[in-house]
Design an enzyme around this catalytic site. Structure first.
Site, mmCIF file in Angstrom:
data_model
loop_
_atom_site.group_PDB
_atom_site.id
_atom_site.type_symbol
_atom_site.label_atom_id
_atom_site.label_comp_id
_atom_site.label_asym_id
_atom_site.label_seq_id
_atom_site.Cartn_x
_atom_site.Cartn_y
_atom_site.Cartn_z
ATOM 1 N N CYS A 261 24.292 -3.844 23.579
ATOM 2 C CA CYS A 261 24.183 -2.751 24.551
ATOM 3 C C CYS A 261 22.795 -2.651 25.149
ATOM 4 O O CYS A 261 22.554 -1.863 26.069
ATOM 5 C CB CYS A 261 24.569 -1.423 23.895
ATOM 6 S SG CYS A 261 23.295 -0.722 22.814
ATOM 7 N N SER B 141 3.298 11.759 -3.406
ATOM 8 C CA SER B 141 2.550 12.938 -2.976
ATOM 9 C C SER B 141 3.457 14.141 -2.793
ATOM 10 O O SER B 141 2.976 15.245 -2.534
ATOM 11 C CB SER B 141 1.820 12.643 -1.650
ATOM 12 O OG SER B 141 2.770 12.301 -0.645
ATOM 13 N N ILE C 55 11.281 1.957 0.330
ATOM 14 C CA ILE C 55 12.212 1.094 1.056
ATOM 15 C C ILE C 55 11.984 -0.372 0.709
ATOM 16 O O ILE C 55 12.547 -1.257 1.361
ATOM 17 C CB ILE C 55 12.083 1.293 2.583
ATOM 18 C CG1 ILE C 55 10.665 0.967 3.069
ATOM 19 C CG2 ILE C 55 12.463 2.723 2.965
ATOM 20 C CD1 ILE C 55 10.514 0.959 4.589
ATOM 21 N N ASP C 56 11.206 -0.641 -0.338
ATOM 22 C CA ASP C 56 10.850 -2.024 -0.660
ATOM 23 C C ASP C 56 11.893 -2.747 -1.508
ATOM 24 O O ASP C 56 11.800 -3.956 -1.719
ATOM 25 C CB ASP C 56 9.477 -2.093 -1.338
ATOM 26 C CG ASP C 56 9.358 -1.147 -2.530
ATOM 27 O OD1 ASP C 56 10.327 -1.027 -3.311
ATOM 28 O OD2 ASP C 56 8.287 -0.524 -2.685
ATOM 29 N N GLU D 92 -2.921 12.299 -9.039
ATOM 30 C CA GLU D 92 -3.296 13.692 -8.863
ATOM 31 C C GLU D 92 -2.091 14.584 -9.088
ATOM 32 O O GLU D 92 -0.949 14.137 -9.043
ATOM 33 C CB GLU D 92 -3.862 13.921 -7.457
ATOM 34 C CG GLU D 92 -2.872 13.574 -6.348
ATOM 35 C CD GLU D 92 -3.485 13.685 -4.964
ATOM 36 O OE1 GLU D 92 -4.689 13.957 -4.873
ATOM 37 O OE2 GLU D 92 -2.742 13.516 -3.983
ATOM 38 N N PRO E 235 0.824 -1.211 0.000
ATOM 39 C CA PRO E 235 0.000 0.000 0.000
ATOM 40 C C PRO E 235 0.851 1.250 0.000
ATOM 41 O O PRO E 235 1.965 1.262 0.538
ATOM 42 C CB PRO E 235 -0.799 -0.123 1.306
ATOM 43 C CG PRO E 235 0.039 -0.996 2.186
ATOM 44 C CD PRO E 235 0.730 -1.955 1.274
ATOM 45 N N ASP E 236 0.343 2.302 -0.648
ATOM 46 C CA ASP E 236 1.036 3.577 -0.535
ATOM 47 C C ASP E 236 0.727 4.167 0.838
ATOM 48 O O ASP E 236 0.100 3.539 1.679
ATOM 49 C CB ASP E 236 0.669 4.529 -1.678
ATOM 50 C CG ASP E 236 -0.796 4.962 -1.661
ATOM 51 O OD1 ASP E 236 -1.508 4.629 -0.684
ATOM 52 O OD2 ASP E 236 -1.226 5.641 -2.604
ATOM 53 N N GLN F 24 11.937 7.028 -3.103
ATOM 54 C CA GLN F 24 11.524 7.272 -1.730
ATOM 55 C C GLN F 24 11.125 5.974 -1.033
ATOM 56 O O GLN F 24 10.810 5.975 0.153
ATOM 57 C CB GLN F 24 10.340 8.246 -1.712
ATOM 58 C CG GLN F 24 10.652 9.618 -2.273
ATOM 59 C CD GLN F 24 9.406 10.461 -2.412
ATOM 60 O OE1 GLN F 24 8.613 10.295 -3.336
ATOM 61 N NE2 GLN F 24 9.223 11.390 -1.494
ATOM 62 N N CYS G 9 0.524 4.380 -12.038
ATOM 63 C CA CYS G 9 1.862 4.432 -12.638
ATOM 64 C C CYS G 9 2.040 3.394 -13.740
ATOM 65 O O CYS G 9 2.608 3.695 -14.799
ATOM 66 C CB CYS G 9 2.917 4.212 -11.562
ATOM 67 S SG CYS G 9 2.988 5.499 -10.308
ATOM 68 N N CYS H 63 20.535 -5.115 20.391
ATOM 69 C CA CYS H 63 21.994 -5.027 20.341
ATOM 70 C C CYS H 63 22.571 -5.519 21.677
ATOM 71 O O CYS H 63 21.853 -5.612 22.683
ATOM 72 C CB CYS H 63 22.393 -3.586 20.075
ATOM 73 S SG CYS H 63 24.161 -3.229 20.124
#
Length: 329
Positions: A206, A245, A154-155, A270, A76-77, A152, A299, A204
């Site tokens: 720590c 967007s 990350i997939d 849009e 999903p966007d 933009q 797209c 981690c």
């Protein structure tokens, strides 16, 4: 400029100023020939732009791609009403949607982000695969005209589509590395992946929480962005923006910073940002008297239309489907 100040991921707010310095004027190949694109006062269309793509008029194409390009992959966007990620986070009990990408909130409660990452981590069996929009980037690359793709997302679908590392800037980071949010130590990415795809929280030595090096709000963008953006802005002779967007700086500033003579193509549901469109009533290939062209809709439909006009449809379909084309399925 990006080399003079740290670039951090921030939301665009009303009245906010661009966070990237404007590109210095340069002489484009058209300007050298005495014919800036588009010619002053003339109409231009998607047909003309596609023709110029196929005949090699554009040699330094920048593509800015957002979450809309990955929707058909089942991801999903962020902001579409009813279906976007931010509208579907209620079960995470977040104080506000953007908190899932904030370091302070992650340190308090990493569960929402870990759950999301477990679903999105690239390369999982049965996971998302590149869409026609991602394969379009590969077409541009094989034509030798893709200067850079600024994603933009990350997939990781641009890489899975075959966009080479030198042509790709993952503005908001990704899943190539991981580190501790407390001490900053690097963490073995394979171990991080193994646990997070099972939606397990990773700690981690720590005691701090580990996350893949996805850029959260307020964090610095990768050095690769800062190293390349100035020259890419100066050299750009066509900007293609799709599926975004334009709400997150500094990436949202890119369309405002390319040379004023540079044409811009928006493939989106849009109009966003400072694109100026003369609406002629066409769903695809809206004509403008300015330098902007708007391809309204999804797209994937937009890139198929461009490839049809540029004579690249067979190339696109082969990348998408191999030797089995859609009408054979």
């Amino acid at each position: 400029s990006p080399r003079q100040c740290v670039q951090k991921r921030t939301l665009v707010t009303p009245g906010s100023s661009p966070s990237i310095s404007p590109a210095a004027p340069r002489a484009s190949s058209d300007a050298i020939a005495g014919a800036p694109y588009p010619p002053s006062g003339s109409r231009h269309s998607l047909d003309v732009l596609a023709s110029r793509l196929s005949n090699g008029s554009f040699r330094n194409v920048l593509v800015l791609i957002g979450a809309g390009a990955s929707v058909s992959a089942g991801i999903p966007d962020f902001r579409s009403p009813g279906t976007g990620l931010y509208d579907n986070l209620s079960h995470y009990n977040l104080p506000y949607p953007e908190a899932i990408f904030e370091v302070d909130f992650y340190k308090r409660d990493p569960r929402p982000f870990v759950t999301l990452v477990g679903e999105l981590w690239p390369g999982q069996e049965g996971g998302p695969i590149p869409t026609p929009s991602h394969h379009f980037l590969r077409v541009l690359q094989e034509e030798g005209i893709l200067r850079r793709c600024y994603t933009q997302n990350i997939d990781g679908l641009e890489s899975l589509a075959g966009v080479v590392e030198r042509s790709l800037v993952e503005c908001h980071g990704g899943f190539r590395s991981a580190s501790c949010t407390e001490c900053g130590s690097t963490f073995d990415i394979s171990s991080c992946r193994e646990k997070m795809v099972r939606k397990e929280i990773v700690k981690c030595a720590c005691g701090g929480y580990v996350k893949p090096d996805v850029v959260f709000f307020g964090e610095e963008l990768p050095l690769k962005f800062q190293d390349l953006i100035d020259e890419d802005l100066r050299m750009c002779d066509l900007l293609i923006v799709m599926g975004t967007s334009l709400k997150i700086n500094p990436v949202a500033s890119i369309p405002k910073m390319i040379p004023k003579t540079c044409p811009r193509l928006l493939i989106n549901r849009e109009i966003v940002g400072d694109f100026e469109i003369e609406d002629m009533g066409f769903e695809i290939g809206t004509i403008s008297r300015k330098r902007d062209i708007f391809v309204k809709g999804d797209c994937d439909d937009g890139v198929r239309k461009i490839c049809d006009l540029a004579g690249w449809r067979t190339k696109l379909d082969k990348l998408c489907y191999g030797d089995v084309f859609p009408n054979d399925l």
